[in-house]
Design an enzyme around this catalytic site. Structure first.
Site, short mmCIF file in Angstrom:
data_model
loop_
_atom_site.label_atom_id
_atom_site.label_comp_id
_atom_site.label_asym_id
_atom_site.label_seq_id
_atom_site.Cartn_x
_atom_site.Cartn_y
_atom_site.Cartn_z
N TYR A 16 0.81 -1.21 0.00
CA TYR A 16 0.00 0.00 0.00
C TYR A 16 0.85 1.27 0.00
O TYR A 16 0.53 2.24 0.66
CB TYR A 16 -0.97 -0.01 1.20
CG TYR A 16 -1.84 -1.23 1.19
CD1 TYR A 16 -2.98 -1.26 0.40
CD2 TYR A 16 -1.50 -2.37 1.91
CE1 TYR A 16 -3.76 -2.40 0.35
CE2 TYR A 16 -2.27 -3.52 1.86
CZ TYR A 16 -3.40 -3.52 1.07
OH TYR A 16 -4.16 -4.65 1.00
N TYR A 142 -12.57 -8.07 4.50
CA TYR A 142 -11.33 -8.03 3.71
C TYR A 142 -11.04 -9.46 3.24
O TYR A 142 -11.03 -10.39 4.04
CB TYR A 142 -10.15 -7.51 4.54
CG TYR A 142 -8.87 -7.56 3.74
CD1 TYR A 142 -8.60 -6.60 2.78
CD2 TYR A 142 -7.97 -8.60 3.91
CE1 TYR A 142 -7.45 -6.67 2.00
CE2 TYR A 142 -6.82 -8.69 3.13
CZ TYR A 142 -6.56 -7.71 2.19
OH TYR A 142 -5.43 -7.80 1.42
N ASP A 239 -13.89 -17.39 5.06
CA ASP A 239 -12.51 -16.98 4.89
C ASP A 239 -11.88 -16.91 6.28
O ASP A 239 -12.10 -15.96 7.02
CB ASP A 239 -12.45 -15.62 4.18
CG ASP A 239 -11.03 -15.09 4.03
OD1 ASP A 239 -10.11 -15.65 4.66
OD2 ASP A 239 -10.85 -14.11 3.28
N LYS A 268 -2.19 -17.39 6.11
CA LYS A 268 -1.47 -16.64 7.15
C LYS A 268 -0.76 -17.55 8.17
O LYS A 268 0.36 -17.95 7.92
CB LYS A 268 -2.40 -15.64 7.82
CG LYS A 268 -2.73 -14.48 6.86
CD LYS A 268 -3.20 -13.24 7.59
CE LYS A 268 -3.08 -12.02 6.71
NZ LYS A 268 -4.32 -11.61 6.04
C1 LIG Z 1 -4.70 -11.49 4.64
C2 LIG Z 1 -6.03 -11.97 4.25
C3 LIG Z 1 -6.31 -12.38 2.93
C4 LIG Z 1 -5.27 -12.31 1.82
O1 LIG Z 1 -4.19 -13.13 2.07
P1 LIG Z 1 -2.79 -12.85 1.33
O2 LIG Z 1 -1.92 -13.99 1.75
O3 LIG Z 1 -2.32 -11.52 1.82
O4 LIG Z 1 -3.07 -12.84 -0.13
C5 LIG Z 1 -7.58 -12.83 2.64
N1 LIG Z 1 -8.54 -12.87 3.60
C6 LIG Z 1 -8.31 -12.51 4.86
C7 LIG Z 1 -9.40 -12.62 5.87
C8 LIG Z 1 -7.06 -12.02 5.24
O5 LIG Z 1 -6.84 -11.62 6.51
#
Ligand SMILES: *Cc1c(COP(=O)(O)O)cnc(C)c1O
Length: 416
Positions: A16, A142, A239, A268
């Site tokens: 960013y 997100y 997610d 993550k």
């Molecule tokens: C960080 C994140 C993503 C994207 O993951 P990247 O490895 O950065 O591409 C998608 N969804 C959630 C909830 C996240 O916290």
């Protein structure tokens, strides 16, 4: 050191950031336990777990050894036509922990969301219902930075105005309230019913919305979504890229509600923060639906799919987590954050203080001055990365009570 920073500023994009960079990043030389060691000799406690990932801290001997052992066998082989033990064992473990059936390994969280969306759209195409191709989500979310995930990020935070005409236009519900409200349940119900014929899936982050605003909501909303999706023939995607692997106090956010989606994304903390890997998991229903279609394959296959180094360290990280009373550690950190952040409520300009599991958030009533807030935290010996109106922390689970107390003091210094 100055040479390196000059080169960095001249050539290297940061997240960013503009080009050339306007804010000088800190040069990290090494990291161990919960501490980042800077090139100028300073040490900072990492209050961010490198964006949710480094749950066991840095240079954990078990994880270091898992990587070393795997390097000694092979760092990578292609996954088309070949397979290997680290990927197989990791997939089997993930299936066991998530109650899902099948695992697609991929390179990053955003890619796993792309794959999840592809699974859902292809499922409905295979059923002869290609008109079911939109997604519904709630505001404040997100899901990543590639284009399809961006389309389900919060429309304001995700800069949808900038991308009008480029992003697929999805269906947005209001952001979920903190507690269960019947009027909001009705709102979700109305929206899903109205759009059911064109909806492929509902996608949300369970229990905690991360980078979209660090908001928490009642897990019973997940029940509501599960029921509505079943009733209206819409798939449900969770997610868990931020919430997975214990961060919220349960192994997965969905475990607060005891339910499962049709498709699940993890990332993550999957690798313990050692390298990049994520996964999209699905049920047999979704996989069978795709595999019985006109194009009976899932047409996706990243070059580094199933990377053995990442799979080996992921498996080691999961086993390390489960080999200890991790829930007790997360609860200990939760208590430390509650106690340590409570004084922030009295500060002028603070709108809210909230804690769930090993996540602590101080929300201001105005935009944070990122450079000044970061400097205040660094001066207090802690690495934080505030954004928008939020100063927040998700410490590594190995943080001691003193580490957590120091992090809280730095959050308060940053908020002040
Ligand atoms: C960080 C994140 C993503 C994207 O993951 P990247 O490895 O950065 O591409 C998608 N969804 C959630 C909830 C996240 O916290």
């Amino acid at each position: 050191m100055d040479d390196l920073l000059k080169l960095d500023q001249a050539h290297v994009w940061h997240p960013y950031g503009p080009m050339p960079g306007t804010q000088e990043p800190l040069l990290v030389e090494s990291a161990e336990g919960v501490r980042l060691r800077l090139a100028d000799g300073r040490e900072l406690i990492d209050g961010m777990s490198s964006w949710w990932a480094a749950i066991h801290g840095y240079r954990h001997p078990v994880l270091d050894e898992a990587v070393r052992a795997q390097v000694g066998r092979m760092s990578h082989v292609m996954f088309g036509g070949l397979t290997h033990e680290p990927a197989i064992r990791l997939a089997a473990r993930l299936v066991e922990l998530t109650r899902m059936d099948h695992v697609f390994l991929c390179d990053s969280g955003s890619v796993s969301v792309e794959v999840a969306i592809k699974m859902c759209l292809q499922y409905w195409r295979s059923q002869g219902r290609p008109e079911k191709r939109r997604l519904l989500t709630w505001r404040g979310g997100y899901h990543g930075d590639t284009f399809n995930p961006m389309s389900v990020c919060d429309p304001d935070g995700g800069m949808h105005a900038l991308w009008r005409g480029v992003l697929p236009e999805q269906v947005f519900a209001d952001a979920p309230p903190v507690s269960l409200e019947t009027s909001y349940v009705q709102h979700l119900s109305d929206l899903i019913e109205e759009h059911a014929s064109e909806l492929a899936a509902v996608i949300v982050e369970p229990v905690v919305q991360g980078a979209g605003g660090m908001r928490f909501h009642d897990p019973r909303y997940l029940h509501v979504l599960r029921e509505l999706c079943l009733t209206h023939d819409v798939l449900l995607v969770f997610d868990e890229i931020a919430t997975g692997f214990g961060r919220t106090g349960e192994l997965f956010g969905m475990d607060h509600a005891g339910i499962s989606p049709d498709v699940l994304c993890v990332g993550k903390a999957l690798t313990g923060g050692y390298m990049t890997m994520a996964a999209a998991l699905c049920t047999s229903r979704v996989a069978d639906g795709i595999s019985r279609g006109e194009v009976p394959v899932l047409a996706h296959g990243p070059t580094f799919m199933g990377n053995p180094l990442a799979a080996a360290v992921s498996l080691a990280s999961i086993e390390l987590l489960l080999s200890q009373d991790w829930q007790c550690e997360v609860r200990r950190i939760e208590q430390g954050l509650h106690a340590g952040l409570a004084p922030a409520r009295e500060l002028p300009g603070v709108a809210d203080v909230r804690v769930l599991g090993a996540i602590g958030v101080v929300q201001l009533d105005h935009q944070v001055d990122m450079a000044r807030a970061t400097k205040a935290a660094v001066d207090a010996g802690v690495w934080l990365r505030p954004f928008r109106d939020l100063i927040y922390t998700m410490p590594p689970y190995v943080s001691t009570d003193d580490d957590v107390a120091a992090i809280c003091q730095a959050v308060i210094a940053a908020a002040s």
